[in-house]
Design a protein around this motif. Structure first.
Motif, PDB file in Angstrom:
ATOM      1  N   TYR A 241       6.415   7.858  -0.738  1.00 42.97           N
ATOM      2  CA  TYR A 241       6.640   9.129  -0.243  1.00 42.97           C
ATOM      3  C   TYR A 241       5.455  10.209  -0.964  1.00 42.97           C
ATOM      4  CZ  TYR A 241      10.379   8.334   3.030  1.00 42.97           C
ATOM      5  OH  TYR A 241      11.255   7.866   3.907  1.00 42.97           O
ATOM      6  N   ASN A 242       4.751  11.046  -0.334  1.00 42.69           N
ATOM      7  CA  ASN A 242       3.930  12.029  -1.143  1.00 42.69           C
ATOM      8  C   ASN A 242       4.802  13.192  -1.101  1.00 42.69           C
ATOM      9  OD1 ASN A 242       1.983  10.159  -0.847  1.00 42.69           O
ATOM     10  ND2 ASN A 242       0.450  11.391   0.281  1.00 42.69           N
ATOM     11  N   ILE A 243       4.708  13.782  -2.339  1.00 44.37           N
ATOM     12  CA  ILE A 243       5.328  14.914  -2.695  1.00 44.37           C
ATOM     13  C   ILE A 243       4.432  15.713  -3.389  1.00 44.37           C
ATOM     14  CG2 ILE A 243       7.361  15.880  -3.908  1.00 44.37           C
ATOM     15  CD1 ILE A 243       8.654  13.066  -3.785  1.00 44.37           C
TER      16      ILE A 243
ATOM     17  N   GLY B 118       0.728  -1.174   0.067  1.00 44.81           N
ATOM     18  CA  GLY B 118      -0.027   0.006  -0.094  1.00 44.81           C
ATOM     19  C   GLY B 118       0.850   1.164  -0.021  1.00 44.81           C
ATOM     20  N   SER B 119       0.233   2.350   0.073  1.00 45.19           N
ATOM     21  CA  SER B 119       0.706   3.782   0.055  1.00 45.19           C
ATOM     22  C   SER B 119       0.910   4.313  -1.328  1.00 45.19           C
ATOM     23  CB  SER B 119       2.018   3.892   0.809  1.00 45.19           C
ATOM     24  OG  SER B 119       1.916   3.214   2.101  1.00 45.19           O
ATOM     25  N   ALA B 120       0.845   3.400  -2.244  1.00 42.70           N
ATOM     26  CA  ALA B 120       1.162   3.852  -3.898  1.00 42.70           C
ATOM     27  C   ALA B 120       0.558   2.672  -4.612  1.00 42.70           C
ATOM     28  CB  ALA B 120       2.563   4.069  -4.249  1.00 42.70           C
ATOM     29  N   PRO B 121       0.022   3.018  -5.953  1.00 43.33           N
ATOM     30  CA  PRO B 121      -0.752   1.982  -6.584  1.00 43.33           C
ATOM     31  C   PRO B 121       0.611   0.951  -7.128  1.00 43.33           C
ATOM     32  CG  PRO B 121      -0.488   4.000  -7.865  1.00 43.33           C
ATOM     33  CD  PRO B 121       0.116   4.460  -6.443  1.00 43.33           C
ATOM     34  N   MET B 122       0.233  -0.224  -6.934  1.00 41.79           N
ATOM     35  CA  MET B 122       1.069  -1.252  -7.568  1.00 41.79           C
ATOM     36  C   MET B 122       0.445  -1.611  -8.777  1.00 41.79           C
ATOM     37  SD  MET B 122       1.928  -4.796  -5.581  1.00 41.79           S
ATOM     38  CE  MET B 122       3.357  -4.349  -5.023  1.00 41.79           C
TER      39      MET B 122
ATOM     40  N   GLU C  67      -7.316  13.566  -8.253  1.00 38.11           N
ATOM     41  CA  GLU C  67      -7.536  15.017  -8.365  1.00 38.11           C
ATOM     42  C   GLU C  67      -6.652  15.888  -7.770  1.00 38.11           C
ATOM     43  OE1 GLU C  67     -11.752  17.211  -8.642  1.00 38.11           O
ATOM     44  OE2 GLU C  67     -10.620  17.474  -6.799  1.00 38.11           O
ATOM     45  N   LYS C  68      -5.858  15.435  -6.622  1.00 35.57           N
ATOM     46  CA  LYS C  68      -5.006  16.252  -6.151  1.00 35.57           C
ATOM     47  C   LYS C  68      -3.679  16.114  -6.852  1.00 35.57           C
ATOM     48  CE  LYS C  68      -4.492  12.459  -2.704  1.00 35.57           C
ATOM     49  NZ  LYS C  68      -4.852  12.027  -1.208  1.00 35.57           N
ATOM     50  N   ASP C  69      -2.920  17.229  -6.812  1.00 34.65           N
ATOM     51  CA  ASP C  69      -1.760  17.272  -7.513  1.00 34.65           C
ATOM     52  C   ASP C  69      -0.729  16.795  -6.506  1.00 34.65           C
ATOM     53  OD1 ASP C  69       0.136  17.965  -9.340  1.00 34.65           O
ATOM     54  OD2 ASP C  69       0.171  19.994  -9.131  1.00 34.65           O
TER      55      ASP C  69
ATOM     56  N   GLY D 290      -9.464  13.431  -2.440  1.00 39.19           N
ATOM     57  CA  GLY D 290      -8.774  13.559  -3.372  1.00 39.19           C
ATOM     58  C   GLY D 290      -8.346  12.541  -4.374  1.00 39.19           C
ATOM     59  N   ASP D 291      -8.867  11.241  -4.069  1.00 38.85           N
ATOM     60  CA  ASP D 291      -8.717  10.125  -5.125  1.00 38.85           C
ATOM     61  C   ASP D 291      -9.781  10.061  -5.903  1.00 38.85           C
ATOM     62  OD1 ASP D 291      -5.688   9.562  -4.286  1.00 38.85           O
ATOM     63  OD2 ASP D 291      -6.733   8.649  -2.260  1.00 38.85           O
ATOM     64  N   LEU D 292      -9.477   9.520  -7.255  1.00 38.36           N
ATOM     65  CA  LEU D 292     -10.765   9.361  -7.839  1.00 38.36           C
ATOM     66  C   LEU D 292     -10.683   7.850  -8.111  1.00 38.36           C
ATOM     67  CD1 LEU D 292      -9.921  12.118 -10.586  1.00 38.36           C
ATOM     68  CD2 LEU D 292     -11.650  12.180  -8.923  1.00 38.36           C
TER      69      LEU D 292
ATOM     70  N   LEU E  52      -1.559  -8.864  -1.162  1.00 31.94           N
ATOM     71  CA  LEU E  52      -2.750  -8.056  -0.483  1.00 31.94           C
ATOM     72  C   LEU E  52      -2.796  -6.667  -0.631  1.00 31.94           C
ATOM     73  CD1 LEU E  52      -4.816  -9.289   2.449  1.00 31.94           C
ATOM     74  CD2 LEU E  52      -4.370  -6.731   2.138  1.00 31.94           C
ATOM     75  N   GLU E  53      -3.297  -6.086  -1.557  1.00 32.53           N
ATOM     76  CA  GLU E  53      -3.301  -4.652  -1.814  1.00 32.53           C
ATOM     77  C   GLU E  53      -4.398  -3.912  -1.064  1.00 32.53           C
ATOM     78  OE1 GLU E  53      -2.579  -3.251  -5.540  1.00 32.53           O
ATOM     79  OE2 GLU E  53      -2.463  -0.925  -5.034  1.00 32.53           O
ATOM     80  N   ARG E  54      -4.017  -2.846  -0.009  1.00 28.75           N
ATOM     81  CA  ARG E  54      -4.997  -2.148   0.724  1.00 28.75           C
ATOM     82  C   ARG E  54      -4.712  -0.714   0.296  1.00 28.75           C
ATOM     83  NH1 ARG E  54      -2.029   1.440   2.505  1.00 28.75           N
ATOM     84  NH2 ARG E  54      -0.453   1.012   3.956  1.00 28.75           N
ATOM     85  N   TYR E  55      -5.584   0.145   0.813  1.00 31.53           N
ATOM     86  CA  TYR E  55      -5.730   1.693   0.651  1.00 31.53           C
ATOM     87  C   TYR E  55      -5.582   2.609   1.949  1.00 31.53           C
ATOM     88  CZ  TYR E  55      -8.048   6.294  -0.961  1.00 31.53           C
ATOM     89  OH  TYR E  55      -8.553   7.157  -1.268  1.00 31.53           O
ATOM     90  N   GLY E  56      -5.243   3.358   1.919  1.00 32.63           N
ATOM     91  CA  GLY E  56      -5.323   4.369   3.074  1.00 32.63           C
ATOM     92  C   GLY E  56      -4.421   5.684   2.882  1.00 32.63           C
ATOM     93  N   MET E  57      -4.792   6.497   3.851  1.00 30.47           N
ATOM     94  CA  MET E  57      -4.054   7.859   4.004  1.00 30.47           C
ATOM     95  C   MET E  57      -4.003   8.164   5.187  1.00 30.47           C
ATOM     96  SD  MET E  57      -7.225   9.663   1.801  1.00 30.47           S
ATOM     97  CE  MET E  57      -6.009  11.203   1.533  1.00 30.47           C
ATOM     98  N   THR E  58      -3.108   9.365   5.414  1.00 24.64           N
ATOM     99  CA  THR E  58      -2.851   9.824   6.668  1.00 24.64           C
ATOM    100  C   THR E  58      -3.928  10.207   7.583  1.00 24.64           C
ATOM    101  OG1 THR E  58      -0.634  10.463   5.804  1.00 24.64           O
ATOM    102  CG2 THR E  58      -1.233  11.570   7.727  1.00 24.64           C
ATOM    103  N   GLU E  59      -4.936  10.831   6.712  1.00 25.12           N
ATOM    104  CA  GLU E  59      -6.070  11.506   7.481  1.00 25.12           C
ATOM    105  C   GLU E  59      -7.019  10.335   8.070  1.00 25.12           C
ATOM    106  OE1 GLU E  59      -4.958  12.664   4.597  1.00 25.12           O
ATOM    107  OE2 GLU E  59      -5.094  14.513   4.587  1.00 25.12           O
TER     108      GLU E  59
HETATM  109  P1  AMP Z   1      -0.632   9.950   2.533  1.00 22.38           P
HETATM  110  O1  AMP Z   1      -0.897  11.600   2.115  1.00 22.38           O
HETATM  111  O2  AMP Z   1       0.729   9.691   2.811  1.00 22.38           O
HETATM  112  O3  AMP Z   1      -1.354   9.587   3.348  1.00 22.38           O
HETATM  113  O4  AMP Z   1      -0.951   9.005   1.130  1.00 22.38           O
HETATM  114  C1  AMP Z   1      -2.192   8.809   0.927  1.00 22.38           C
HETATM  115  C2  AMP Z   1      -2.428   8.530  -0.467  1.00 22.38           C
HETATM  116  O5  AMP Z   1      -1.550   7.399  -1.133  1.00 22.38           O
HETATM  117  C3  AMP Z   1      -3.842   8.237  -1.016  1.00 22.38           C
HETATM  118  O6  AMP Z   1      -4.776   9.505  -1.036  1.00 22.38           O
HETATM  119  C4  AMP Z   1      -3.431   7.675  -2.239  1.00 22.38           C
HETATM  120  O7  AMP Z   1      -3.514   8.605  -3.252  1.00 22.38           O
HETATM  121  C5  AMP Z   1      -2.202   6.771  -2.326  1.00 22.38           C
HETATM  122  N1  AMP Z   1      -2.508   5.553  -2.001  1.00 22.38           N
HETATM  123  C6  AMP Z   1      -2.317   4.776  -0.741  1.00 22.38           C
HETATM  124  N2  AMP Z   1      -2.613   3.484  -0.883  1.00 22.38           N
HETATM  125  C7  AMP Z   1      -2.813   3.214  -2.390  1.00 22.38           C
HETATM  126  C8  AMP Z   1      -2.995   2.205  -2.911  1.00 22.38           C
HETATM  127  N3  AMP Z   1      -3.012   0.908  -2.522  1.00 22.38           N
HETATM  128  N4  AMP Z   1      -3.172   2.333  -4.457  1.00 22.38           N
HETATM  129  C9  AMP Z   1      -3.250   3.707  -4.872  1.00 22.38           C
HETATM  130  N5  AMP Z   1      -2.867   4.620  -4.051  1.00 22.38           N
HETATM  131  C10 AMP Z   1      -2.800   4.387  -2.778  1.00 22.38           C
END
Ligand code: AMP
Ligand code: MCA
Length: 496
Positions: free
Chosen positions: A404-406, A273-277, A395-397, A378-380, A294-301
């Motif tokens: 790492y988010n930049i 997770g944290s980025a698209p695989m 949608e977020k730049d 901010g994700d589509l 196993l892919e999962r999706y999350g955010m700091t918030e």
């Molecule tokens: P952060 O701001 O560090 O919390 O990063 C969160 C962002 O990481 C999300 O809004 C997504 O854009 C991206 N992200 C996290 N997991 C995935 C995933 N499995 N696939 C694609 N994007 C992800």
């Protein structure tokens, strides 16, 4: 001991447990009891330093077991843990210190002299445990009466950048962290026999809250590597049965011939997770090892929102189903109205995992967190007929490089202040190792000749190295649409 929602949930039953919590290969081994003892000493030190409930303890230190003890100590003292990326420059750290006004700032002994003029009291802690923090804690008692904290009290602030370029502190409550970790334990079938190979940094959600909290709750153990090192990973995989990583971990492992079916036949679970695989990474991994990641999706918030199932089909290209208790809604990005199933729109999230808001930024909070509790990610994406969520864009730049988010805006702002620069646009380009890498298109002031190398050099004092553009293109003008908005897709097409 008074009730402390997060600590009790993570470690309540294990304060005297002599079983192993963590091993740093070749260096040290920590039982649950020894970790709790050190956290007790540190919590006593925090109180002696007049840290009060709700005060911030900001921490920019190398990964270590002692840093985990400091996290637990902060929670026990009722304070708010604020971890910071070790790569941040002094200039970047200053912003966080001013914004969060911590009572205590802990950094490496090398950096400590740089911060002798700040408001917070400064302590040092190095990756090997050296520094005056542990010296001072060493004379404190191990017994500590936890301060009472409820489910909605603040436990941590994690900074996450915004499209405006200014970082915002996401406020996470005791229950945001505990409820999510409990859900993950159940969903991913963690129990006390598990051994997690932990190679993630511990200043982000993934390495600190997802990986570490899940292990603490279950009474399992971790092999704690200071960072991702391919040789160490290959060496330690036979001693672990689970791994959590960003996609770069998996592409790097796959690029090594030693990483084969035999090496990981005993493994129970690989999480990404944290980025698209990329689909090709999923498929290559399965072909090589027989395991499906196993892919999962999350955010700091929000901590973790969705996950592919443990037992059911782990669908390549999807991030799975909403976790129990979490709701996902797909809305029209313009109107906010909910879209019919299958249509692509803004991913919104609601549940006990969703943060309390941005630190001292109510107007930013109001823009992203609806009054009905849904957080606008901010994700589509879209939800398919079987209920799997697919992330299809952002949608977020934002550039995600090696997990790492930049945020381009911060880099553009810095580039635009450099001599000879008229304007710039920062964007992500595909990178086989990091997923995306930072690129910059820079327009010089008329008649000026810009040297890309010098440009990057000039950014070094102000930007963490992972944010430095790997490619700089000096161009005559930025592509814009009729509204005057810079067309980053066009830049990606031309230079990507
Ligand atoms: P952060 O701001 O560090 O919390 O990063 C969160 C962002 O990481 C999300 O809004 C997504 O854009 C991206 N992200 C996290 N997991 C995935 C995933 N499995 N696939 C694609 N994007 C992800
Ligand atoms: C290091 N460098 C990078 C990155 N990491 N550049 C771009 N992107 C990166 N991610 C640069 C360094 O500045 C240095 O540059 C050079 O690469 C080598 O540094 P080194 O430390 O040796 O790097 P590495 O060991 O190769 O690290 C790559 C890595 C690491 C293993 C992918 O970045 C990593 O562990 N990433 C995980 C991030 C993570 O935990 N994300 C979770 C966020 P120079 O040579 O110029 O000095 S939480 C999140 O997103 C949400 C909540 C979620 O869903 O989890």
């Amino acid at each position: 001991m008074a009730a402390n929602h997060l600590f009790d949930g993570l470690l309540g039953g294990r304060v005297t447990d002599s079983r192993r919590l963590l091993t740093v290969p070749g260096e040290s081994s920590w039982s649950y009891a020894s970790m709790v003892e050190l956290s007790g000493r540190l919590a006593n030190l925090l109180l002696e330093q007049k840290v009060k409930p709700g005060d911030r303890v900001a921490v920019q230190v190398q990964k270590s077991a002692e840093a985990i003890a400091l996290y637990l100590a902060t929670i026990r003292a009722g304070a708010v843990f604020l971890p910071l990326n070790t790569a941040y420059t002094r200039a970047e750290i200053e912003y966080f210190l001013e914004d969060a006004e911590p009572t205590i700032f802990v950094c490496s002994s090398q950096c400590e002299p740089d911060f002798d003029d700040i408001e917070a009291r400064v302590f040092s802690l190095d990756g090997d445990g050296a520094g005056n923090l542990l010296d001072a804690a060493g004379v404190m008692p191990t017994e500590f009466n936890n301060l009472a904290r409820g489910s909605q009290d603040l436990a941590a602030i994690l900074y996450t950048s915004g499209t405006t370029g200014l970082s915002k502190g996401a406020m996470l409550s005791h229950d945001n962290l505990l409820s999510n970790a409990l859900t993950l334990v159940d969903y991913w079938h963690f129990d006390s026999h598990d051994v997690l190979l932990h190679a993630l940094p511990i200043f982000h959600t993934h390495g600190l809250f997802v990986a570490t909290n899940v292990i603490l709750i279950t009474g399992a153990s971790m092999i704690f590597l200071p960072r991702f090192d391919l040789d160490q990973m290959i060496e330690q995989l036979p001693n672990a049965n689970t791994l959590m990583g960003v996609p770069t971990f998996y592409t790097r492992l796959l690029a090594d011939d030693r990483f084969d079916r035999d090496l990981v036949s005993h493994m129970r679970l690989f999480v990404s997770g944290s980025a698209p695989m990329l689909a090709e990474t999923h498929l290559q991994f399965e072909e090589r090892t027989g395991h499906r990641i196993l892919e999962r999706y999350g955010m700091t918030e929000t901590n973790m929102n969705t996950s592919n199932p443990y037992d059911g089909e782990r669908r390549v290209g999807s991030v799975g189903f909403p976790l129990p208790g979490v709701e996902i809604r797909i809305s029209d990005p313009e109107t906010g109205d909910e879209l019919p199933l299958g249509e692509t729109g803004m991913i919104e999230v609601r549940g006990p995992n969703v943060f309390l808001g941005y630190w001292r930024k109510p107007e930013k909070t109001a823009l992203e967190l609806r009054s009905n509790g849904f957080f606008i990610s901010g994700d589509l994406g879209k939800v398919d007929a079987e209920g799997y969520l697919h992330i299809l864009g952002r949608e977020k730049d934002l550039v995600i490089s090696g997990g790492y988010n930049i945020y381009p805006k911060q880099i553009e702002t810095e580039i635009d202040t450099l001599d000879g620069v008229l304007e710039s646009a920062v964007f992500g380009i595909a990178d086989a190792d990091l997923g995306e890498a930072v690129a910059a298109a820079v327009v010089p002031i008329d008649g000026v000749k810009l040297d890309p190398e010098q440009l990057v050099k000039a950014l070094e004092p102000v930007l963490a190295r992972f944010k430095l553009p790997r490619k700089v293109f000096v161009i005559d003008e930025l592509p814009r649409n009729a509204m005057g908005k810079v067309q980053k897709n066009s830049l990606r097409d031309t230079y990507g």
